[in-house]
Design an enzyme around this catalytic site. Structure first.
Site, PDB file in Angstrom:
ATOM      1  N   HIS A 211      55.093   5.939  25.262  1.00 63.11           N
ATOM      2  CA  HIS A 211      55.098   7.230  25.747  1.00 63.11           C
ATOM      3  C   HIS A 211      54.964   7.191  27.143  1.00 63.11           C
ATOM      4  O   HIS A 211      54.598   6.100  27.861  1.00 63.11           O
ATOM      5  CB  HIS A 211      53.773   8.287  25.041  1.00 63.11           C
ATOM      6  CG  HIS A 211      52.464   7.850  25.858  1.00 63.11           C
ATOM      7  ND1 HIS A 211      51.445   7.591  24.885  1.00 63.11           N
ATOM      8  CD2 HIS A 211      51.927   7.644  26.925  1.00 63.11           C
ATOM      9  CE1 HIS A 211      50.402   7.243  25.455  1.00 63.11           C
ATOM     10  NE2 HIS A 211      50.677   7.369  26.732  1.00 63.11           N
TER      11      HIS A 211
ATOM     12  N   GLU B 155      54.716  12.116  23.759  1.00 62.67           N
ATOM     13  CA  GLU B 155      54.412  11.202  22.481  1.00 62.67           C
ATOM     14  C   GLU B 155      55.868  10.968  22.084  1.00 62.67           C
ATOM     15  O   GLU B 155      56.772  11.738  22.043  1.00 62.67           O
ATOM     16  CB  GLU B 155      53.441  11.647  21.602  1.00 62.67           C
ATOM     17  CG  GLU B 155      52.275  11.949  22.292  1.00 62.67           C
ATOM     18  CD  GLU B 155      51.297  10.357  22.199  1.00 62.67           C
ATOM     19  OE1 GLU B 155      51.854   9.385  22.267  1.00 62.67           O
ATOM     20  OE2 GLU B 155      50.081  10.717  21.972  1.00 62.67           O
TER      21      GLU B 155
ATOM     22  N   ASP C 109      49.953  14.708  34.014  1.00 63.90           N
ATOM     23  CA  ASP C 109      49.129  15.375  33.050  1.00 63.90           C
ATOM     24  C   ASP C 109      47.788  15.668  33.082  1.00 63.90           C
ATOM     25  O   ASP C 109      47.226  14.945  34.319  1.00 63.90           O
ATOM     26  CB  ASP C 109      49.612  14.358  31.686  1.00 63.90           C
ATOM     27  CG  ASP C 109      49.349  13.007  31.921  1.00 63.90           C
ATOM     28  OD1 ASP C 109      48.593  12.709  33.018  1.00 63.90           O
ATOM     29  OD2 ASP C 109      49.885  12.199  31.189  1.00 63.90           O
TER      30      ASP C 109
ATOM     31  N   ASN D 241      52.856   2.792  22.556  1.00 60.61           N
ATOM     32  CA  ASN D 241      54.158   3.642  21.719  1.00 60.61           C
ATOM     33  C   ASN D 241      55.022   4.037  22.476  1.00 60.61           C
ATOM     34  O   ASN D 241      56.033   4.560  21.952  1.00 60.61           O
ATOM     35  CB  ASN D 241      53.231   4.627  20.817  1.00 60.61           C
ATOM     36  CG  ASN D 241      52.740   5.631  21.724  1.00 60.61           C
ATOM     37  OD1 ASN D 241      52.918   5.883  22.897  1.00 60.61           O
ATOM     38  ND2 ASN D 241      52.251   6.654  21.065  1.00 60.61           N
TER      39      ASN D 241
HETATM   40  C1  GLP Z   1      47.789   7.542  29.280  1.00 62.19           C
HETATM   41  C2  GLP Z   1      48.465   8.463  30.423  1.00 62.19           C
HETATM   42  C3  GLP Z   1      49.717   7.817  30.852  1.00 62.19           C
HETATM   43  C4  GLP Z   1      49.538   6.492  30.810  1.00 62.19           C
HETATM   44  C5  GLP Z   1      49.016   5.744  29.747  1.00 62.19           C
HETATM   45  C6  GLP Z   1      48.883   4.205  29.841  1.00 62.19           C
HETATM   46  O1  GLP Z   1      48.236   8.126  28.112  1.00 62.19           O
HETATM   47  N1  GLP Z   1      48.595   9.964  30.158  1.00 62.19           N
HETATM   48  O2  GLP Z   1      50.325   8.384  32.065  1.00 62.19           O
HETATM   49  O3  GLP Z   1      50.878   5.694  31.276  1.00 62.19           O
HETATM   50  O4  GLP Z   1      47.856   6.392  29.395  1.00 62.19           O
HETATM   51  O5  GLP Z   1      47.675   4.011  30.325  1.00 62.19           O
HETATM   52  P1  GLP Z   1      47.144   2.445  30.986  1.00 62.19           P
HETATM   53  O6  GLP Z   1      47.695   2.300  31.990  1.00 62.19           O
HETATM   54  O7  GLP Z   1      45.687   2.890  30.872  1.00 62.19           O
HETATM   55  O8  GLP Z   1      47.537   1.645  29.732  1.00 62.19           O
END
Ligand code: GLP
Length: 254
Positions: free
Chosen positions: A138, A143, A67, A136
């Site tokens: 995702h 989402e 992404d 959440n």
């Molecule tokens: C963002 C990214 C996800 C990632 C998520 C969790 O939303 N788009 O790919 O898994 O954050 O991030 P973190 O690893 O900082 O908790």
């Protein structure tokens, strides 16, 4: 689904990197799907160490990131493009042309989404997809409520997700939209590695692994994939009842 519970973030990073390295050694031209966020930072550092100290060869590897934020250029330090070069690509021998991220400033953005999905297909599909998970549930930026049939698309980010990622935006201006591989794009990967650490992920991990498969918890769809490895630390595994009595398989010595 294969579940590995490790003691802490350091082991999470090492075990994750070992799985990526094993894939690259076995198939030097592997197509890797890569994730951003705080979780894989340690894994990328370990892969850089393996490149420098063990000669892990990325010269034929092809990557597609999950992404990118809409509106951020690759030169923006908050962009996922910048993140990937900072944490991984600048430190290994991957050719520039083998690296792919959605272009957050492409116009029209729908064309970018279509081309990105086509580029993954043209590369032969993803051999190993690395995933983190939002609190959440995702995956990528898909989402809750995102249809399982979705391919690369523009996602409207929830307030919860924007708050969780606000730490990367010193001015507080977290973009409202992102381009993300869809759920279907992710499920097309041959193998999937999901990493999660810390207590904030415990509820999402419990629901993803042991709850019903529902669009309301996007990561639950991974239950339908034939080859998923989940690596979690003990804090993120705290809510797992079925695995509740398991001891961490990787612990610090002593
Ligand atoms: C963002 C990214 C996800 C990632 C998520 C969790 O939303 N788009 O790919 O898994 O954050 O991030 P973190 O690893 O900082 O908790």
């Amino acid at each position: 689904m294969k579940l590995t519970i490790v003691e802490d973030y350091q082991w999470l990073s090492v075990v994750g990197a070992q799985m990526v390295a094993e894939q690259v050694r076995r198939q030097p031209g592997s197509v890797l799907g890569l994730a951003t966020g705080g979780t894989p930072v340690g894994m990328y550092a370990e892969l850089v160490r393996m490149y420098k100290e063990q000669g892990l060869d990325f010269s034929q590897v092809i990557t597609f990131n999950l992404d990118e934020y809409v509106g951020l250029a690759s030169s923006d330090p908050a962009s996922y493009n910048w993140y990937m070069w900072h944490h991984l690509f600048s430190h290994i021998n991957i050719p520039l042309e083998n690296v792919h991220l959605p272009n957050g400033i492409a116009v029209p953005v729908q064309d970018e989404c279509r081309c990105y999905e086509q580029a993954i297909t043209r590369a032969g599909g993803i051999d190993l997809q690395v995933l983190g998970i939002g609190s959440n549930g995702h995956i990528g930026f898909n989402e809750p409520g995102t249809p399982f049939e979705s391919e690369t698309q523009v996602i409207c980010l929830t307030e919860e997700t924007r708050r969780a990622n606000a730490r990367y935006f010193p001015d507080g201006n977290v973009p409202t939209h992102a381009i993300s591989m869809g759920i279907k794009s992710i499920l097309k990967a041959k193998r999937i590695l999901l990493l999660a650490g810390g207590p904030d992920k415990a509820a999402a991990i419990e629901q993803a692994l042991e709850g019903p498969v529902t669009v309301e918890l996007p990561a639950s769809v991974l239950q339908l994939h034939p080859d998923v490895t989940v690596v979690v630390d003990t804090a993120a595994a705290a809510g797992l009842t079925k695995a509740g009595s398991e001891k961490p398989t990787h612990q610090a010595a002593g």
